[in-house]
Design an enzyme around this catalytic site. Sequence first.
Site, PDB file in Angstrom:
ATOM      1  N   THR A 150      -5.614   8.301  -3.522  1.00 31.31           N
ATOM      2  CA  THR A 150      -5.359   7.995  -2.115  1.00 31.31           C
ATOM      3  C   THR A 150      -4.302   8.925  -1.537  1.00 31.31           C
ATOM      4  OG1 THR A 150      -5.950   5.677  -2.472  1.00 31.31           O
ATOM      5  CG2 THR A 150      -4.693   6.203  -0.491  1.00 31.31           C
TER       6      THR A 150
ATOM      7  N   GLU B 187       0.844  -1.201   0.000  1.00 33.38           N
ATOM      8  CA  GLU B 187       0.000   0.000   0.000  1.00 33.38           C
ATOM      9  C   GLU B 187       0.877   1.248   0.000  1.00 33.38           C
ATOM     10  OE1 GLU B 187      -3.142  -0.197  -0.727  1.00 33.38           O
ATOM     11  OE2 GLU B 187      -4.283  -0.275   1.148  1.00 33.38           O
TER      12      GLU B 187
END
Length: 303
Positions: free
Chosen positions: A179, A127
């Site tokens: 994000t 991530e």
Amino acid sequence: MVCKRSIAYSSSANLGSGFDILSVAHDAFYDEVEACTSEGGLRVVMTDNSNIPEDPTKNSAGFSVLSLMKDYGIKEGIILKVKKGIPAGLGLGSSGASAAAAVAAVNSLFSLGLSKDSMVKYSMLGEGAIAGSPHPDNVAASIFGGFVAVLGERTVNLNVNYDFKFILFIPSIEAKDKTKKARELVPKTVDMSSYVKNMRFGFSLMLGLERGDRKLISNGLNDEIVEKARLPMFPFYPELKKISLSHNAIGACVSGAGPSILVLVDHESEIKAIEEEGKKLIASFGYSAQVKEAKIAGGVKVE
């Protein structure tokens, strides 16, 4: 050649005030990863039409596995065949599920014996490779399943004693590096009153799930800090939440960094009205939206 195949489900993180702490896995979508032994290093192959990079250093599944190979001295080559089922960039834990499935498959392929907490640690590194900083909430939900709280290096499943399901509103909004940009909007400091309110919301949600208390769950799906700071990314959210509550939804919150919205409903909720009016509202902002009903999902599975 030896192969292991795994699947990991989509997830919604934050859940109101639980930024980087609370999340839930749901069966709206899932990703598949097949890890096979091969010759020479790590190769990632996207088996769908996604535009996700196959460079392992820029791919969440690949970067997580690179870290595993380094730490565990894996010299044998690996091919990761990644099939995306979770739409990317919409706040549904897409990159986290790919990383979780890849780590689980490689863990099984080489009999590494990783605990679930260790799998979270390696998955969140993937991530970080694409979002700028590693965050564990989505990968924890995809690995553990159900509702989870991430408490430092340990993830804990929350007991759920209330029968409900989810409605996901998934707007057609595309934003590059979404994000990363969403995390940049999070305020660096907050006032004490907002902090206290958010603590109340978080405890309300966890206690509501544990006790099966509808009102506590509803109150817990609120946030005074992160959702407010990110409203420019999903301006339809406040009105969508009002619509949902007016038709007796349990509550609603932004799914992760958005723009998807998670609505909790039960037998008292007017589900059809929520879905129809919610789609019309989002359309009035110039976006089409997919509406997906889902239930709580289990953790990553290796076949």
